[in-house]
Design an enzyme around this catalytic site. Structure first.
Site, PDB file in Angstrom:
ATOM      1  N   ASP A  10      38.956  24.243  48.155  1.00  0.00           N
ATOM      2  CA  ASP A  10      39.482  24.928  46.980  1.00  0.00           C
ATOM      3  C   ASP A  10      38.952  24.227  45.729  1.00  0.00           C
ATOM      4  OD1 ASP A  10      41.033  25.884  44.886  1.00  0.00           O
ATOM      5  OD2 ASP A  10      42.926  25.719  45.991  1.00  0.00           O
ATOM      6  N   ASN A  24      35.252  36.876  34.221  1.00  0.00           N
ATOM      7  CA  ASN A  24      34.700  38.173  33.803  1.00  0.00           C
ATOM      8  C   ASN A  24      34.582  38.149  32.290  1.00  0.00           C
ATOM      9  OD1 ASN A  24      37.170  39.365  32.530  1.00  0.00           O
ATOM     10  ND2 ASN A  24      37.942  39.117  34.619  1.00  0.00           N
ATOM     11  N   GLY A  32      40.584  35.951  42.485  1.00  0.00           N
ATOM     12  CA  GLY A  32      39.635  34.982  43.062  1.00  0.00           C
ATOM     13  C   GLY A  32      39.733  33.602  42.431  1.00  0.00           C
ATOM     14  N   VAL A  33      38.584  32.988  42.198  1.00  0.00           N
ATOM     15  CA  VAL A  33      38.515  31.650  41.604  1.00  0.00           C
ATOM     16  C   VAL A  33      39.196  31.650  40.235  1.00  0.00           C
ATOM     17  CG1 VAL A  33      36.950  29.921  40.658  1.00  0.00           C
ATOM     18  CG2 VAL A  33      36.367  31.066  42.773  1.00  0.00           C
ATOM     19  N   ASP A  34      38.943  32.694  39.468  1.00  0.00           N
ATOM     20  CA  ASP A  34      39.479  32.823  38.111  1.00  0.00           C
ATOM     21  C   ASP A  34      41.015  32.732  38.136  1.00  0.00           C
ATOM     22  OD1 ASP A  34      39.400  33.293  35.405  1.00  0.00           O
ATOM     23  OD2 ASP A  34      38.808  35.400  35.554  1.00  0.00           O
ATOM     24  N   SER A 122      29.793  35.247  41.968  1.00  0.00           N
ATOM     25  CA  SER A 122      29.512  36.676  42.261  1.00  0.00           C
ATOM     26  C   SER A 122      29.699  37.083  43.721  1.00  0.00           C
ATOM     27  CB  SER A 122      28.092  37.098  41.817  1.00  0.00           C
ATOM     28  OG  SER A 122      28.018  37.228  40.417  1.00  0.00           O
ATOM     29  N   VAL A 125      34.697  39.315  44.454  1.00  0.00           N
ATOM     30  CA  VAL A 125      34.941  40.638  43.845  1.00  0.00           C
ATOM     31  C   VAL A 125      33.619  41.305  43.441  1.00  0.00           C
ATOM     32  CG1 VAL A 125      36.025  41.784  41.855  1.00  0.00           C
ATOM     33  CG2 VAL A 125      37.230  39.948  43.030  1.00  0.00           C
TER      34      VAL A 125
HETATM   35  N1  AR6 Z   1      37.937  27.765  45.442  1.00  0.00           N
HETATM   36  C1  AR6 Z   1      36.647  27.972  45.764  1.00  0.00           C
HETATM   37  N2  AR6 Z   1      36.126  29.196  46.014  1.00  0.00           N
HETATM   38  C2  AR6 Z   1      36.972  30.247  45.933  1.00  0.00           C
HETATM   39  C3  AR6 Z   1      38.337  30.113  45.591  1.00  0.00           C
HETATM   40  C4  AR6 Z   1      38.819  28.802  45.335  1.00  0.00           C
HETATM   41  N3  AR6 Z   1      40.088  28.559  44.992  1.00  0.00           N
HETATM   42  N4  AR6 Z   1      38.904  31.356  45.583  1.00  0.00           N
HETATM   43  C5  AR6 Z   1      37.938  32.236  45.917  1.00  0.00           C
HETATM   44  N5  AR6 Z   1      36.762  31.575  46.146  1.00  0.00           N
HETATM   45  P1  AR6 Z   1      35.371  35.608  43.061  1.00  0.00           P
HETATM   46  P2  AR6 Z   1      33.116  36.853  41.609  1.00  0.00           P
HETATM   47  C6  AR6 Z   1      35.426  32.116  46.502  1.00  0.00           C
HETATM   48  O1  AR6 Z   1      35.885  36.957  43.434  1.00  0.00           O
HETATM   49  O2  AR6 Z   1      32.618  37.494  42.841  1.00  0.00           O
HETATM   50  C7  AR6 Z   1      37.695  37.726  39.266  1.00  0.00           C
HETATM   51  O3  AR6 Z   1      38.690  38.683  39.240  1.00  0.00           O
HETATM   52  C8  AR6 Z   1      35.360  33.504  47.067  1.00  0.00           C
HETATM   53  O4  AR6 Z   1      35.605  33.489  48.468  1.00  0.00           O
HETATM   54  O5  AR6 Z   1      36.328  34.591  42.584  1.00  0.00           O
HETATM   55  O6  AR6 Z   1      32.133  36.163  40.698  1.00  0.00           O
HETATM   56  C9  AR6 Z   1      37.077  37.486  37.901  1.00  0.00           C
HETATM   57  O7  AR6 Z   1      38.022  37.622  36.872  1.00  0.00           O
HETATM   58  C10 AR6 Z   1      33.919  33.893  46.738  1.00  0.00           C
HETATM   59  O8  AR6 Z   1      33.017  33.393  47.732  1.00  0.00           O
HETATM   60  O9  AR6 Z   1      34.263  35.745  41.868  1.00  0.00           O
HETATM   61  C11 AR6 Z   1      36.024  38.555  37.830  1.00  0.00           C
HETATM   62  O10 AR6 Z   1      36.569  39.809  37.439  1.00  0.00           O
HETATM   63  C12 AR6 Z   1      33.622  33.153  45.443  1.00  0.00           C
HETATM   64  O11 AR6 Z   1      34.664  32.195  45.307  1.00  0.00           O
HETATM   65  C13 AR6 Z   1      35.531  38.651  39.244  1.00  0.00           C
HETATM   66  O12 AR6 Z   1      36.612  38.226  40.059  1.00  0.00           O
HETATM   67  C14 AR6 Z   1      33.580  34.020  44.203  1.00  0.00           C
HETATM   68  O13 AR6 Z   1      34.562  35.043  44.298  1.00  0.00           O
HETATM   69  C15 AR6 Z   1      34.362  37.727  39.511  1.00  0.00           C
HETATM   70  O14 AR6 Z   1      33.884  37.970  40.808  1.00  0.00           O
END
Ligand code: AR6
Length: 169
Positions: A10, A24, A32-34, A122, A125
């Site tokens: 994490d 975003n 997600g991460v955000d 990326s 989501v």
């Molecule tokens: N630690 C590490 N990696 C993570 C975590 C965490 N706590 N949580 C998820 N991941 P994403 P995007 C992974 O969706 O595709 C948001 O709503 C996850 O499994 O976080 O760039 C933003 O506000 C994936 O492999 O980011 C934007 O609207 C990776 O992190 C949109 O999502 C990225 O997933 C950005 O989408």
């Protein structure tokens, strides 16, 4: 010389100078991460994001760009927010994804950050295929001239970890 390290876990649990957020363009949070970063980092991060929107980033942060805020209660000094591109299907241009890594490291250099943790931008989501995203991430960081000493990719699951491991071998 920048060392690339890989960790499965994490990103909000990392102790580094800067944690990169896959945000975003609104800079006002998401899933997600955000979502995880804002949850664990507390309201100070969102407060600074709102100030950025009210000043230099009235229209939001463009895809491929990066900007820093406080890291709030995270074990880091800064969060660097960057906006990855949405996967548009085969043939999608990876240059904006590469730009996220490059611009984030530029911001890190301006802050004199020495250790920076990145998620797989990326690949959630925004649906960018993990193998391709890993290639772009590792190649871009490897080609960068930066004073950052450690770039730590923090991969959420084993599949992501393996995809990145394949690229650093
Ligand atoms: N630690 C590490 N990696 C993570 C975590 C965490 N706590 N949580 C998820 N991941 P994403 P995007 C992974 O969706 O595709 C948001 O709503 C996850 O499994 O976080 O760039 C933003 O506000 C994936 O492999 O980011 C934007 O609207 C990776 O992190 C949109 O999502 C990225 O997933 C950005 O989408």
């Amino acid at each position: 010389m920048t060392t690339i390290t890989l960790v499965q876990g994490d990103i909000t649990r990392q102790s580094v100078d800067a944690i990169v957020n896959a945000a975003n363009s609104s800079l006002l949070g998401g899933g997600g991460v955000d979502g995880a970063i804002h949850r664990r980092g507390g309201p100070a991060i969102l407060a600074e994001c709102r100030k950025l929107r009210a000043s230099h980033y009235g229209k939001g942060l463009a895809t491929g760009r990066a900007v820093a805020t406080t890291a709030g209660e995270l074990d880091a000094r800064w969060v660097i927010h960057t906006v990855g591109p949405v996967w548009q299907g085969p043939g999608s241009d990876p240059s904006l994804l590469a730009s996220c890594y490059r611009e984030s490291l530029r911001v890190a250099d301006k802050l004199s950050a020495r250790t920076v943790a990145f998620p797989a931008i990326s690949t959630g989501v925004f649906r960018w295929p993990m193998e391709d995203a890993a290639r772009v991430a590792v190649e871009t960081v490897g080609d960068m001239e930066t004073a950052v000493e450690e770039v730590r990719f923090v991969l959420f699951d084993e599949r992501a970890y393996e995809a990145f491991a394949e690229q650093v071998r």
